[in-house]
Design an enzyme around this catalytic site. Structure first.
Site, PDB file in Angstrom:
ATOM      1  N   PRO A  75       0.854  -1.164   0.000  1.00 35.61           N
ATOM      2  CA  PRO A  75       0.000   0.000   0.000  1.00 35.61           C
ATOM      3  C   PRO A  75       0.904   1.231   0.000  1.00 35.61           C
ATOM      4  CG  PRO A  75      -0.683  -1.534   1.703  1.00 35.61           C
ATOM      5  CD  PRO A  75       0.553  -2.071   1.090  1.00 35.61           C
ATOM      6  N   GLU A  76       0.548   2.228  -0.747  1.00 38.00           N
ATOM      7  CA  GLU A  76       1.251   3.502  -0.658  1.00 38.00           C
ATOM      8  C   GLU A  76       0.553   4.374   0.382  1.00 38.00           C
ATOM      9  OE1 GLU A  76       2.528   5.415  -4.141  1.00 38.00           O
ATOM     10  OE2 GLU A  76       2.845   3.575  -5.263  1.00 38.00           O
ATOM     11  N   LYS A 121       4.587   6.053   5.355  1.00 36.75           N
ATOM     12  CA  LYS A 121       3.893   4.768   5.229  1.00 36.75           C
ATOM     13  C   LYS A 121       4.011   3.950   6.501  1.00 36.75           C
ATOM     14  CE  LYS A 121       4.897   5.103   0.366  1.00 36.75           C
ATOM     15  NZ  LYS A 121       5.752   4.662  -0.757  1.00 36.75           N
ATOM     16  N   HIS A 159       0.033 -16.739   4.339  1.00 35.67           N
ATOM     17  CA  HIS A 159       0.910 -15.574   4.446  1.00 35.67           C
ATOM     18  C   HIS A 159       0.738 -14.790   5.733  1.00 35.67           C
ATOM     19  CE1 HIS A 159       0.640 -16.134  -0.094  1.00 35.67           C
ATOM     20  NE2 HIS A 159       1.842 -16.514   0.277  1.00 35.67           N
ATOM     21  N   ARG A 172       5.831 -11.340   1.003  1.00 34.69           N
ATOM     22  CA  ARG A 172       7.281 -11.304   0.783  1.00 34.69           C
ATOM     23  C   ARG A 172       8.099 -11.102   2.046  1.00 34.69           C
ATOM     24  NH1 ARG A 172       8.412  -7.735  -4.484  1.00 34.69           N
ATOM     25  NH2 ARG A 172      10.507  -8.531  -4.209  1.00 34.69           N
ATOM     26  N   ARG A 207      12.589   0.562 -11.586  1.00 36.85           N
ATOM     27  CA  ARG A 207      11.141   0.493 -11.351  1.00 36.85           C
ATOM     28  C   ARG A 207      10.373   0.751 -12.636  1.00 36.85           C
ATOM     29  NH1 ARG A 207      10.029   1.286  -6.049  1.00 36.85           N
ATOM     30  NH2 ARG A 207       8.161   0.129  -6.565  1.00 36.85           N
TER      31      ARG A 207
END
Length: 281
Positions: free
Chosen positions: A2-3, A54, A102, A121, A271
């Site tokens: 999420p940004e 964030k 996860h 991740r 990116r």
DNA sequence: CGGAGTGTTAGTCG
DNA sequence: CCGACTAACACTCC
């Protein structure tokens, strides 16, 4: 991850369900995902939920608290009985069953609810820390792009000092808080600026356009309940629709919304970068 | 099946 | 100091 807009939405959601509660148990399923003392957060009143950049802060009585960073793939999902209230990064698994493959940490509160921290991740983390860490962190982090104290003047000054591609400056989290790859791409499209341009070659007018565009896309993201690059809306029903309104992000091969030229994809700083070679000069 | 790509950001090295 | 590159990790996609 999420940004900023997504983290903001999550913080608002957490505030609604956590304030006044206490954590009564923490299950750590993956050691790397939770750092610091579990004992130190149990039984204390949850006083506040805040955000800078964030990072999420959950403040507890007794000058303790939790810092949370979701990084690329973290989610926080709050569940009490069957109601799912707080979402995050998308994967289908948590809709069906929690904990999922996860799930890294489960925080249980005194009202019988669970807060699941899922992170595919395992880049994200929850840290149990003294409140002074939060105070320090706020001083260290730059102003958020939507903050009053992130001024056009300071942005211009940053730009004039570097020859880096402007997109790298926009995304530089040491200088500007909360602009990740999605919103950097969209802000540059909105401001009609080529992401490859050397930052120090932007005119005053261009800087102003970009400055305003950064704020605009982030605020739009918040007002739409955030975004995710994958199928978040389909399955969650929790809101979050910015992904249906991407201006350039992941639009490669599709016509530019202004001039119809096909959006191209290149790489800047490793990116994915999406731009219209005709309108972004 | 192999390799590239993925919303982040610390850390290292020149 | 700056800028370029890499690692942390697990999965999907081509």
């Amino acid at each position: 991850m999420p940004e900023l807009p997504e983290v903001e939405i999550i913080a608002i959601g957490l505030r609604r369900v956590l304030l006044g509660r206490k954590f009564v148990d923490v299950e750590v399923l993956r050691g790397r995902s939770f750092q610091g003392s579990i004992e130190a957060i149990l039984g204390r009143n949850i006083d506040e939920v805040k955000r800078k950049g964030k990072v999420i802060w959950i403040g507890l009585s007794g000058n303790r608290g939790l810092l949370i960073h979701l990084k690329m793939t973290g989610q926080l999902v709050w569940r009490k009985k069957k109601a799912t209230v707080v979402g995050g990064h998308p994967t289908l698994d948590w809709i069906n069953q929690l904990p999922s493959k996860h799930t890294r940490v489960i925080l249980k509160t005194d009202d019988g609810a669970c807060l699941f921290f899922n992170d595919l991740r395992v880049f994200g983390w929850i840290k149990s820390v003294d409140e002074s860490e939060w105070v320090k962190l706020q001083k260290k982090l730059p102003p958020d792009v939507i903050d009053e104290d992130f001024s056009l003047g300071s942005f211009g000054s940053m730009a004039s000092k570097t020859k880096k591609a402007i997109k790298l400056l926009v995304m530089d989290s040491d200088k500007i808080g909360g602009v990740g790859n999605i919103y950097a791409n969209d802000a540059l499209w909105l401001a009609k600026i080529n992401p490859k341009r050397m930052a120090n070659t932007l005119s005053g007018q261009e800087l102003k356009r970009l400055y305003e565009s950064m704020k605009e896309v982030i605020e739009k993201g918040i007002s739409m309940g955030g975004a995710s690059a994958r199928n978040y809306v389909d399955t969650s029903g929790l809101g979050g629709s910015y992904q249906n309104h991407f201006l350039s992000y992941q639009q490669d091969g599709k016509p530019c919304g202004r001039c119809g030229t096909l959006i191209r994809k290149i790489k800047i700083g490793g990116r994915g970068t999406f731009w219209c070679e005709v309108c972004q000069k």
